[in-house]
Design an enzyme around this catalytic site. Sequence first.
Site, PDB file in Angstrom:
ATOM      1  CD  GLU A 179      -3.049  -0.932   2.184  1.00 46.18           C
ATOM      2  OE1 GLU A 179      -2.981  -0.191   3.080  1.00 46.18           O
ATOM      3  OE2 GLU A 179      -4.289  -1.236   1.748  1.00 46.18           O
ATOM      4  CD  GLU A 195      -3.681  -6.132   2.297  1.00 49.14           C
ATOM      5  OE1 GLU A 195      -4.527  -5.757   3.206  1.00 49.14           O
ATOM      6  OE2 GLU A 195      -2.787  -6.077   2.404  1.00 49.14           O
TER       7      GLU A 195
HETATM    8  C1  GLA Z   1      -4.095  -2.926   5.097  1.00 49.19           C
HETATM    9  C2  GLA Z   1      -2.616  -3.363   4.887  1.00 49.19           C
HETATM   10  C3  GLA Z   1      -2.719  -4.791   5.788  1.00 49.19           C
HETATM   11  C4  GLA Z   1      -3.667  -4.516   7.102  1.00 49.19           C
HETATM   12  C5  GLA Z   1      -4.990  -4.217   6.650  1.00 49.19           C
HETATM   13  C6  GLA Z   1      -5.928  -4.378   8.018  1.00 49.19           C
HETATM   14  O1  GLA Z   1      -4.739  -3.732   3.896  1.00 49.19           O
HETATM   15  O2  GLA Z   1      -2.012  -3.623   3.783  1.00 49.19           O
HETATM   16  O3  GLA Z   1      -1.428  -5.032   6.165  1.00 49.19           O
HETATM   17  O4  GLA Z   1      -2.934  -3.733   7.786  1.00 49.19           O
HETATM   18  O5  GLA Z   1      -4.776  -3.009   6.164  1.00 49.19           O
HETATM   19  O6  GLA Z   1      -5.875  -5.245   8.569  1.00 49.19           O
END
Ligand code: GLA
Length: 575
Positions: free
Chosen positions: A156, A232
């Site tokens: 991210e 995700e």
């Molecule tokens: C983001 C991050 C993950 C985690 C999620 C929340 O997507 O990439 O590592 O922190 O948020 O659980």
Amino acid sequence: MFEIGDSDFLLDGRPFRILSGALHYFRVHPDSWADRIEKARLMGLNTIETYVPWNAHSPRPGTFDTSGMLDLERFLREVAAAGLYAIVRPGPYICAEWDNGGLPAWLFREPGLGVRRYEPRFMAAVQEYLNDVLRIVEPLQVSAGGPVLLVQVENEYGAFGDDPTYLKAVAEIIRSAGITVPLVTVDQPVDAMLAAGGLDGVLRTGSFGSRVAERLETLRRHQPTGPLMCMEFWDGWFDHWGGPHHTTSVAEAAAELDALLAAGASVNIYMLHGGTNFGLTSGANDKGVYRPTITSYDYDAPLDEAGHPTLKYHAFREVISRYATVPDDVPASGAAAPETSAALGSPLRLLADPWGTWSEHAELPTLDELDARLVLFRTEVPAEGPVLLSIGEVRDRAYVFLNSAPVGVLDRERHDRALMLPHGGHLEILVEDQGRVNYGQRIGEPKGLIGPVQLDGVELTEWSACVIDLDAVPALWDSVGPVAPGVGPTAWRASFEVETPVDHFLSTVAWGKGFAWVNGFNLGRYWRRGPQQTLYVPGPLLRPGRNELVVLELDVMADPVAHFVAGPLLGPLEL
Ligand code: GLA
């Protein structure tokens, strides 16, 4: 051979949809990995995804630990043995509700070192770390007959920075370590983030758990060809101390998964099985208020913290069966855990007999300067009457004692920073690091009493510091003798009997705040604020017969008894 096609992933030339579940080896006892992986297969998944936590593997510069719960190679081989593929996300930053988002605290001790951007000293450390990880991953790529299909670059990045030179350099380090499988990035499906977090020649993926059609459309704008993948698919959420326990509706999560699969996308379910933030590994958030993350990483995932299938597991399995072949076997539900109790005895009081050596400091050091997570500081306060003690910022919690009597607790979450001392005397302050922020610009900030520490506006100097080595707490009784229970942090111990070494749940409702160890293994933090009221004790830590429990209570225990209860209590859903 695994490739990015015009509209699909291609495995040996044929379209392949990734049905993956996130499972972090570093949050699960290694003897339970195979069980969780098998349950992923039975849910219909064909892939397991894991992050790699840099700070866990490299607690000191120049080290790379792959023992026990950090044995990434064993984990990937177990994934392969179950007939599944793997996705590896080595960061270097991983977020993941993990202490400091995975970045080692020692990086930040170098003045001016810039992280998550192209900065020579950071890049040298990243290169060393990635080489250590990828030495394990390289021979396990699918092209070499191993399970690894994809490797992710950063995490991210578009939510944090805008330095394409940095992202490109990380990708080049990965490539030059011999990784030939496709690389990916992940970003939240927001135009600006996808733009800043992506790299040409690297597949962009998204992170989201709802509004699937809209999110895929946004992702498509930034990834005009190739497969669409939700890297995700958030099917639950994590909890903070003092907050509610988060759950998501099974029906809604299943409907979103259905929408994702109906759209032809690939998926990594985050989390398939969350596991536990054992020891001091949990992170924190801070958007103006510091909120530390709890020990359980149950995440309301399809497999609960103890690895048992939940209603969400069965619902997801049914959704997946509409799109892929799902094995006939269904894993059994969990059984109740054994209930037993043991009195905690042999108290050792920190203030009566400190558990380490004192070092002297003209100016108050940070916890980072002492390479510590918990430190007892002391100094003398020369004053007759009341005097104001003030601190720039408390990171994260300070227990204040005057002539061995408690005078208050300063907590970062409440923005506490001052206390009236009723008089002068022997001042002792225990400072606790509750976990580093893992998201946003506060990653890496130093812990401790961040200066100045003043008495009526004048800086307090001449401190002594005693570092509490938490790993050494279970062995304290070898060197320190028990005393009568009393004021301040106290270590207790108990032995308890186990018939068969199955999972246990340790109730912490009658305790204050601290840590617990079973047979020397740190189960993590507990806190009466909740939401969680039990600590998960993995069966493989136990042995038939006598087992040892050690508890370090930093605050006050209402009842020095350990109760093991039938199942997890993760707390109220609303406050
Ligand atoms: C983001 C991050 C993950 C985690 C999620 C929340 O997507 O990439 O590592 O922190 O948020 O659980």
